[in-house]
Design a protein around this motif. Structure first.
Motif: not given
Length: 375
Positions: A24-27, A49-51, A315-319
């Motif tokens: 279940q990938p993030r949405q 955006l991967p995954e 935000a989705t990668t913590g950058a």
């Protein structure tokens, strides 16, 4: 050794269970077809955006570019010239599109309830619906508005209804009243005058707190243009409507055939019970990064935003995130009627036909940028 074997077996069993459930990938949900979310779609077409599963929730098949709406009302543009189709953008970005509206949001469970009864979970959410009109609130403030008024928002619906007003004006001179609380209402009144030269046009504009300061340099130029083009300007509020009149706060009844409601200060009705922290105007309270002050996985934008294009993926990668730039000193163009435009840059402003050409060129180029992505 037995302990190590047991630990390995536990890890293997957990992996098998995860496989059984399915990965279940993030949405990420883009809520609304506003210009900022369209900017994100354009960026995703170039850099996915991967995954990450991405869903657009937007009810209309295309977005009307707000900057060109006055030109459309005035008859300068067709609907197609100022509209951005969503399907090609969605296809290029490789995301899912739900052509639905939202009925409620639960920030605690991170869930959206849609108008077809289905629900959507999100890990990240970008709210960008464009200008909205809370019709229930407007009806409470202006009884009769839902029965007799023509709502300017959503723009996509208004763009379908405005040609009918123009057809009616071909058979008789109309009395049009534009009711607003924002600069866009001044532009709209000027556009109505240009399209319907034989009709009587009145602007009822809310003064003071929550309204428009008509003494500011830019607004003063628009008011001067309205007076020169025979538009009556009343600093008042509408408190009711009937089939043939608009009832004003001063107690007068203004004869009217078409009350055009251009109020923009309402918030989305479902925000009140969402659990998100709200500001004094009922909008999502945000920080310098356009992120909810109470729920950091939620972003909320009312206009275009280059910052959002960076901040959502970050935000989705913590950058690290980028703060929104101050645009108060950027160059802005407003529809001025009579083949003119008003330009503002900080405290400076100007009016002229050359500026009208420049606004037209800028607006067409802006829309063409999205159309090129879809081609």
């Amino acid at each position: 050794m037995k302990a190590l074997a047991a630990h390995i077996k536990q890890d293997v069993d957990s992996a098998h269970a995860a496989d059984a459930r399915g990965y279940q990938p993030r949405q990420l949900v883009l809520l609304g077809g506003g210009m900022a979310n369209l900017q994100v779609l354009s960026a995703l077409a170039a850099k996915p955006l991967p995954e990450m599963r991405i869903i657009l929730v937007a009810p209309f098949p295309r977005t009307i570019y707000p900057g060109m709406l006055p030109g459309f009302v005035a008859g300068r543009y067709s609907q197609d010239e100022c509209a951005i189709p969503l399907e090609p953008l969605v296809r290029r970005a490789g995301i899912r599109w739900l052509q639905r509206s939202v009925k409620s949001l639960d920030a605690g469970s991170q869930t959206l309830q849609l108008d077809d009864g289905s629900s959507q979970h999100y890990d990240w959410l970008s709210i960008n619906t464009g200008p909205v009109q809370n019709r229930e609130q407007i009806e409470r403030d202006i009884p009769g508005a839902r029965e007799f008024g023509l709502f300017a928002h959503p723009l996509e619906t208004f763009a379908l209804l405005w040609p009918r007003v123009c057809e009616l004006a071909n058979s008789k001179a109309l009395r049009v009243t534009v009711i607003g609380d924002h600069t866009a209402a001044l532009e709209l009144a000027l556009a109505v005058r240009q399209r319907l030269p034989s009709s009587a046009v009145t602007l009822v504009i809310k003064p003071g707190d929550g309204g428009v300061d008509l003494d500011s340099p830019v607004h003063a130029r628009l008011v001067a243009a309205m007076k020169a083009q025979r538009i009556t300007v009343l600093q008042d509020v509408a408190v009711g409507m009937s089939a043939e009149s608009v009832h004003l706060g001063c107690g007068a009844h203004l004869a009217c055939d078409v009350p055009l409601i251009a109020l923009e200060s309402q918030s989305l009705a479902w925000l009140a019970d969402s659990g998100l922290a709200l500001d004094g105007q009922g909008q999502v309270a945000i920080d310098a990064y356009q992120r909810s002050t109470s729920h950091s996985q939620v972003f909320s934008v009312q206009d275009e935003s280059e910052a959002l294009v960076h901040n959502l993926p970050a935000a989705t990668t913590g950058a690290s995130l980028h703060a929104v730039r101050d645009t108060s000193h950027a160059l802005h163009f407003l529809f001025g009627g009579s083949q003119q435009a008003v330009a503002s840059w900080g405290s400076y402003s100007a009016t002229g036909r050359t500026l009208n050409w420049l606004k037209d060129w800028t607006d067409r180029r802006h829309v063409a940028r999205y159309l090129q992505v879809t081609s």
